[in-house]
Scaffold this motif. Structure first.
Motif, PDB file in Angstrom:
ATOM      1  N   THR A  22      58.845  64.636  18.649  1.00  0.00           N
ATOM      2  CA  THR A  22      58.419  63.553  19.535  1.00  0.00           C
ATOM      3  C   THR A  22      58.690  63.986  20.977  1.00  0.00           C
ATOM      4  OG1 THR A  22      60.547  62.428  19.330  1.00  0.00           O
ATOM      5  CG2 THR A  22      58.846  61.807  17.755  1.00  0.00           C
ATOM      6  N   SER A  23      58.807  63.030  21.869  1.00  0.00           N
ATOM      7  CA  SER A  23      59.062  63.375  23.273  1.00  0.00           C
ATOM      8  C   SER A  23      60.255  62.588  23.787  1.00  0.00           C
ATOM      9  CB  SER A  23      57.830  63.059  24.137  1.00  0.00           C
ATOM     10  OG  SER A  23      57.644  61.657  24.225  1.00  0.00           O
ATOM     11  N   ARG A  26      59.194  59.055  24.311  1.00  0.00           N
ATOM     12  CA  ARG A  26      59.130  58.224  23.089  1.00  0.00           C
ATOM     13  C   ARG A  26      60.535  57.860  22.615  1.00  0.00           C
ATOM     14  NH1 ARG A  26      54.258  56.761  22.524  1.00  0.00           N
ATOM     15  NH2 ARG A  26      52.602  58.283  22.703  1.00  0.00           N
ATOM     16  N   GLY A  42      51.816  58.299  27.458  1.00  0.00           N
ATOM     17  CA  GLY A  42      52.074  59.722  27.270  1.00  0.00           C
ATOM     18  C   GLY A  42      50.881  60.614  27.559  1.00  0.00           C
ATOM     19  N   CYS A  49      57.081  57.719  33.728  1.00  0.00           N
ATOM     20  CA  CYS A  49      58.075  58.196  32.757  1.00  0.00           C
ATOM     21  C   CYS A  49      58.949  59.270  33.397  1.00  0.00           C
ATOM     22  CB  CYS A  49      57.381  58.760  31.521  1.00  0.00           C
ATOM     23  SG  CYS A  49      56.352  60.195  31.899  1.00  0.00           S
ATOM     24  N   GLU A  68      51.249  68.393  34.815  1.00  0.00           N
ATOM     25  CA  GLU A  68      52.497  67.658  35.026  1.00  0.00           C
ATOM     26  C   GLU A  68      52.973  67.863  36.457  1.00  0.00           C
ATOM     27  OE1 GLU A  68      55.791  68.855  32.564  1.00  0.00           O
ATOM     28  OE2 GLU A  68      57.161  67.476  33.568  1.00  0.00           O
ATOM     29  N   SER A  86      58.872  62.635  31.363  1.00  0.00           N
ATOM     30  CA  SER A  86      59.529  62.672  30.050  1.00  0.00           C
ATOM     31  C   SER A  86      58.536  62.691  28.897  1.00  0.00           C
ATOM     32  CB  SER A  86      60.522  61.519  29.909  1.00  0.00           C
ATOM     33  OG  SER A  86      59.895  60.266  30.051  1.00  0.00           O
ATOM     34  N   CYS A  87      57.299  62.262  29.143  1.00  0.00           N
ATOM     35  CA  CYS A  87      56.309  62.323  28.058  1.00  0.00           C
ATOM     36  C   CYS A  87      55.903  63.757  27.751  1.00  0.00           C
ATOM     37  CB  CYS A  87      55.082  61.469  28.371  1.00  0.00           C
ATOM     38  SG  CYS A  87      54.046  62.083  29.714  1.00  0.00           S
ATOM     39  N   GLN A  88      56.198  64.668  28.666  1.00  0.00           N
ATOM     40  CA  GLN A  88      55.834  66.069  28.473  1.00  0.00           C
ATOM     41  C   GLN A  88      57.002  66.910  27.975  1.00  0.00           C
ATOM     42  OE1 GLN A  88      52.503  66.939  28.761  1.00  0.00           O
ATOM     43  NE2 GLN A  88      52.492  64.699  28.894  1.00  0.00           N
ATOM     44  N   LEU A  89      58.147  66.263  27.757  1.00  0.00           N
ATOM     45  CA  LEU A  89      59.335  66.988  27.284  1.00  0.00           C
ATOM     46  C   LEU A  89      59.409  66.861  25.770  1.00  0.00           C
ATOM     47  CD1 LEU A  89      61.903  65.901  30.014  1.00  0.00           C
ATOM     48  CD2 LEU A  89      60.484  67.960  29.916  1.00  0.00           C
ATOM     49  N   LYS A  90      59.035  67.931  25.089  1.00  0.00           N
ATOM     50  CA  LYS A  90      59.059  67.920  23.630  1.00  0.00           C
ATOM     51  C   LYS A  90      60.492  67.977  23.126  1.00  0.00           C
ATOM     52  CE  LYS A  90      54.594  70.057  22.863  1.00  0.00           C
ATOM     53  NZ  LYS A  90      54.127  71.262  23.503  1.00  0.00           N
ATOM     54  N   VAL A  91      60.744  67.199  22.098  1.00  0.00           N
ATOM     55  CA  VAL A  91      62.072  67.207  21.492  1.00  0.00           C
ATOM     56  C   VAL A  91      62.107  68.275  20.402  1.00  0.00           C
ATOM     57  CG1 VAL A  91      63.750  65.864  20.188  1.00  0.00           C
ATOM     58  CG2 VAL A  91      62.483  64.799  22.055  1.00  0.00           C
TER      59      VAL A  91
END
Ligand code: FES
Length: 107
Positions: A22-23, A26, A42, A49, A68, A86-91
């Protein structure tokens, strides 16, 4: 599951478990973390975000894509060198322990 800590502009901290894949956005929205609005869901079209990534964790994240980088010029709070959407930061497992600071304003 990676843990991510969200720090409000008042200094309040929330640490939550966020599923891999997720991100960071999210993770905030699903856990009702205040201050991350994410109006566009997102799609990298709103910059609501915005977060400031804490310290050395910047190296664990994928670099900004040009889109971004461009959207970060439209944040409501000042852009800083550690600003990210933060929507572009993959977990991933590598971001376990990530700390992000939420700006004072998102819009
Ligand atoms: Fe809109 Fe991230 S949620 S740019």
């Amino acid at each position: 599951m990676p843990k991510i800590t969200y720090v409000s502009c008042d200094g309040d901290e929330r640490t939550v478990d966020v599923p891999v894949g997720t991100s960071v956005m999210r993770g905030a929205v699903f856990n009702y973390v205040d201050g991350i609005v994410a109006q566009c869901g997102g799609n990298m079209q709103c910059a609501t975000c915005h977060v400031y990534v804490d310290g050395a964790a910047l190296d664990k994240l994928e670099p900004r894509e040009p889109g971004e980088d461009g959207m970060l010029d439209f944040t409501a709070s000042p852009r800083r060198p550690n600003s990210r959407l933060s929507c572009q930061l993959k977990v991933t497992d590598a971001v376990d322990g990530l700390i992000v600071h939420i700006p004072e304003r998102q819009n």
